[in-house]
Design an enzyme around this catalytic site. Structure first.
Site, PDB file in Angstrom:
ATOM      1  N   GLU A 527      -2.360  -0.427  -2.523  1.00  0.00           N
ATOM      2  CA  GLU A 527      -2.089   0.632  -1.537  1.00  0.00           C
ATOM      3  C   GLU A 527      -2.949   0.374  -0.307  1.00  0.00           C
ATOM      4  O   GLU A 527      -3.842   1.133   0.036  1.00  0.00           O
ATOM      5  CB  GLU A 527      -2.330   2.029  -2.112  1.00  0.00           C
ATOM      6  CG  GLU A 527      -3.674   2.282  -2.747  1.00  0.00           C
ATOM      7  CD  GLU A 527      -3.851   3.747  -3.123  1.00  0.00           C
ATOM      8  OE1 GLU A 527      -3.268   4.627  -2.452  1.00  0.00           O
ATOM      9  OE2 GLU A 527      -4.593   4.009  -4.080  1.00  0.00           O
ATOM     10  N   GLU A 536      -4.400  -1.887   8.546  1.00  0.00           N
ATOM     11  CA  GLU A 536      -5.584  -1.956   7.691  1.00  0.00           C
ATOM     12  C   GLU A 536      -5.634  -3.288   6.946  1.00  0.00           C
ATOM     13  O   GLU A 536      -6.283  -3.410   5.912  1.00  0.00           O
ATOM     14  CB  GLU A 536      -5.612  -0.768   6.731  1.00  0.00           C
ATOM     15  CG  GLU A 536      -5.813   0.560   7.459  1.00  0.00           C
ATOM     16  CD  GLU A 536      -5.959   1.754   6.521  1.00  0.00           C
ATOM     17  OE1 GLU A 536      -6.126   1.542   5.297  1.00  0.00           O
ATOM     18  OE2 GLU A 536      -5.917   2.894   7.012  1.00  0.00           O
TER      19      GLU A 536
END
Length: 781
Positions: A527, A536
């Site tokens: 995730e 990210e």
């Protein structure tokens, strides 16, 4: 983290948070502030506050007399027209206020007063003398209101929009007041659009008839917004305009949705409704159309919901003037005649218009899960993007993520589908057959496990499908590692192999029976997605671990993800960033995570051009035949300088994760953009069996309800522009963006250009932003 019931739309506490209607009363004929008895009468009628004029008719007569004396004196001295137009000719100077010019004085309630400046001045006048007098009057009134402790002053907006220089003249006068009154918030009273019959009736002191200035023919519904945009631009998005900026006069006939959302994005403080806005229902009471109700409900969803002002709907000036304590009595103890008069006055009752607005207040639709009190507090609030590779997250941050069941339900669904298909298709696993076991075990790794919510979902999926697994949980955060060890003992029953490592440096699992070598991973679950999917560094992280995936049948969950963009108008956040630039020189170069709310999507859907457009895509695993050869020749070192042909003169080890896009958006109406809104979609699992749907999550406004309704884990991302970009009607906005890397970090660069068609095959550029770069705040690998 908010209590769970605050996130539940079915709970009473959740629905009780619907905003209250704070209703004020304005009378265009009011010449003096109300006394205490009259004010109480208005409160009894259901209002919360009233507007108060700063000056009275005595002051107006004095100003008019001054202007007429100036004209008469010029004529009496026999000045020629050329001499009258001499710019060096001294103009009239409005003397300071006296106690005869105002009934407003400092008091305990001054800070709660809403003052209304004189509507009879004309800041837009073509006559320089009239414009000068008007500016002086405004300055005197605002300065005096500031002295009295008043915090908000409503200023009537321009009465027409045709001439740009006159609007600039008005805006310049407003800008000057901020230098004179250091604490006042100015509220520019603008109509939503110039609807015939809803214009102001107050005559100007120069004698011009306002009605004659309303042009006939086609109505330009964006002209009033255009004037407002000029005003706030000249004022450089003054920070004292951040909330209390615009009082929008609601018309009887609502304009199209595009204009409603345009005003929704502006920093509204008041919605004003007059007698012409209301209709009379079958019972003879005032009411609003269904479209008005829907618009009001939309505006009341704002974090700082606008107040409302009902004007010229009562109590009338005549009714209030009869109240004892007004002109009828000046003593604390009424005479017998005054006492009799009190008894003969009709009993106070709630104003019919206020009563109807209270009804609408009760009829507001219930909040959705995305409008919970906890999330509402994040509306239009800038947050720096997380850097999970560079920083170790706190437990509270993990806990916030874990509060979204939708995301983890979709992940569990994807993992369950993958295991079920694996079993149904009879695919081989990477583990050895254990003695007595009915089938081989799947080798599953959860990389970036955090506090373990995905680990729990993997175990659930295994139980649902009856597919035995061997499970590894990887986490680089040594603090979260401690928590995972505890979870494994107390919750997971020791079924998980917990490893403290950066996933990119992991040597791979060693399954039961494989004592001399590592085992390929059958299913890799992560995730790592950010608000823009890859911001990210999910691609970079997966590059470092996907080499452990079994070939050719190993699966990555998520399977793929796409980033999407749309230009938006966002004046509230632009004003916020403008105030930060002194302390943060990178404010306009930072991609901010923000719960976008008070925004306007300026583009429309057109053939071949959607409102939200895909920028790029990443697919995992990267099944390229030369990957192993590349690693053998270049090694897996993070930093290698010198050549390679990469754009940034690095070795180019991460060049395959660079991306670029060029998107064209169509804008039917003119407007302004302050930046780009970024969203993402992800295919968590792509079924291998026919007639099965993709398991997806999405933050796109047009898709979230279909693919992951009520998911709150990710707020959108916002790429700001240093200067707002204005564009004319029927424009095309071209967005160019790059995802850049130098093998040590990743950043974005973006530019927006506006074009207008001037012929069947010819476009001209009418504006462009600077090239923006987030390199100084890049995400570190």
């Amino acid at each position: 983290m908010a209590p769970s019931n605050m996130l539940d739309p079915a709970s009473e506490d959740f629905n009780e948070t619907r905003p209250s209607f704070y209703i004020g009363q304005h009378d265009s004929e009011r010449l003096v502030p109300l006394n205490d008895d009259q004010y109480n009468q208005v409160l009894t009628a259901g209002f919360h506050f009233v507007t108060s004029p700063i000056t009275n008719s005595h002051f107006r007569e004095r100003v008019v007399s001054l202007w007429r004396s100036y004209l008469s004196e010029a004529n009496n001295h026999g000045l020629s027209e050329e001499e009258k137009s001499n710019p060096s000719l001294p103009g009239p100077i409005v003397p300071t206020l006296t106690d005869k010019d105002t009934a407003l004085f400092p008091g305990d309630d001054s800070s709660t007063s809403v003052a209304y400046s004189s509507p009879w001045i004309d800041l837009c006048s073509e006559d320089p003398v009239v414009a000068s007098i008007s500016r002086q009057v405004l300055n005197l009134e605002v300065a005096y209101a500031n002295f009295c402790g008043v915090r908000s002053v409503i200023v009537p907006g321009p009465r027409r929009d045709e001439s740009g220089w006159q609007i600039s003249q008005y805006a310049r006068a407003i800008q000057e007041t901020f230098l004179i009154a250091t604490r006042i918030n100015l509220i520019i009273h603008m109509p939503m659009y110039r609807e015939p019959g809803l214009e102001e009736k107050e005559p100007l002191f120069s004698g011009r008839d306002i009605q004659e200035e309303i042009s006939e023919g086609e109505i330009d519904i964006f002209s009033a917004w255009d004037s407002w945009h000029t005003i706030r631009t000249v004022c450089d998005y003054n920070i004292r305009l951040y909330v209390e900026t615009t009082a929008v006069r609601i018309p009887r006939r609502l304009p199209e949705r595009e204009l409603q959302t345009r005003w929704f994005a502006e920093p509204l403080h008041y919605l004003t409704l007059g007698p012409n806005t209301f209709q009379t229902n079958g019972a003879g009471f005032p009411s609003l159309t269904r479209y008005h109700q829907e618009m009001i409900n939309m505006y009341m969803r704002l974090k700082q919901a606008p107040w409302m002002i009902l004007y010229d709907v009562g109590p009338s000036q005549d009714e209030l003037s009869k109240i004892v304590g007004g002109t009828a009595s000046t003593t604390d103890f009424p005479t017998l005649a005054e006492a009799q008069s009190i008894q003969e006055q009709p009993q106070s009752r709630m104003n019919a218009h206020v009563s109807y607005m209270r009804y609408l207040e009760r009829q507001q639709p219930p909040h959705t899960a995305l409008e919970s009190p906890a999330l509402t507090s994040f509306q239009d609030w800038l947050q720096s993007p997380l850097q999970p590779l560079a920083d170790n997250l706190e437990s509270s941050t993990y806990e916030t993520f874990e509060g979204d069941p939708v995301k983890y339900d979709q992940y569990e669904k994807a993992i369950t589908e993958a295991m079920a298909e694996w079993k149904a298709l009879g695919k081989p696993t990477s583990s050895l057959q254990q003695d007595g076991a009915p089938q081989q075990e799947l080798i599953v790794a959860v990389a970036g496990a955090g506090r373990g919510p995905l680990v729990t979902r993997v175990l659930r999926a295994s139980e649902k499908t009856g597919m035995p697994i061997q499970l590894w949980a990887l986490e680089k955060n040594q603090n979260a590692y401690v928590y995972l060890l505890r979870q494994n003992k107390q919750v997971w029953g020791g079924k998980v192999n917990v490893i403290q490592t950066d996933m990119r440096e992991w040597n791979g699992p060693v399954a039961r029976g494989h004592t001399d070598r590592t085992t390929p991973v059958d299913i890799l679950v992560t995730e790592l997605l950010g608000s823009f999917a890859d911001n990210e560094l999910s691609p970079e992280c997966l590059d470092g671990i996907q080499r452990h995936l079994a070939r050719p049948h190993g699966l990555s969950i998520p399977h793929s993800y796409t980033a999407h963009l749309s230009p938006i108008s966002y004046p509230k956040i632009y004003a916020d960033l403008s105030s930060r630039i002194v302390g943060d020189p990178n404010a306009f170069e930072t991609p901010w995570v923000v719960l976008l709310f008070a925004i306007d999507f300026v583009c429309q859907k057109a053939p071949g051009h959607h409102r939200f457009q895909q920028a790029w895509e990443f697919v995992h695993p990267v099944r390229l035949p030369f990957v192993e050869t590349w690693e053998e020749g270049h090694g897996r070192r993070k930093v290698q300088r010198g050549g390679g042909g990469a754009m940034n003169l690095s070795a180019g080890l991460n060049e395959h994760n660079a991306r670029q896009c060029h998107l064209t958006f169509v804008c039917r109406s003119r407007g302004v953009i302050h930046g780009l809104a970024g969203y993402f979609e992800s295919v968590l699992y792509k079924p291998q069996m026919p007639d099965k749907e993709l398991v997806e999550i999405s933050t796109l406004p047009e898709q979230i309800d279909k693919k992951s309704k009520d998911m709150i884990s990710w707020f959108p991302i916002f790429f700001p522009l240093k200067k707002p970009l204005y564009f004319p009607p029927d424009s095309e906005l071209e967005v160019s963006m790059w995802r850049q890397t130098d093998d040590t970090k990743v950043w974005y660069e973006w530019i927006v250009e506006a074009y207008m068609w001037v012929g069947p095959k010819t476009r001209v550029k009418v504006g462009a932003s600077e090239m923006h770069s987030s390199r100084n705040v890049a995400c570190l690998m």
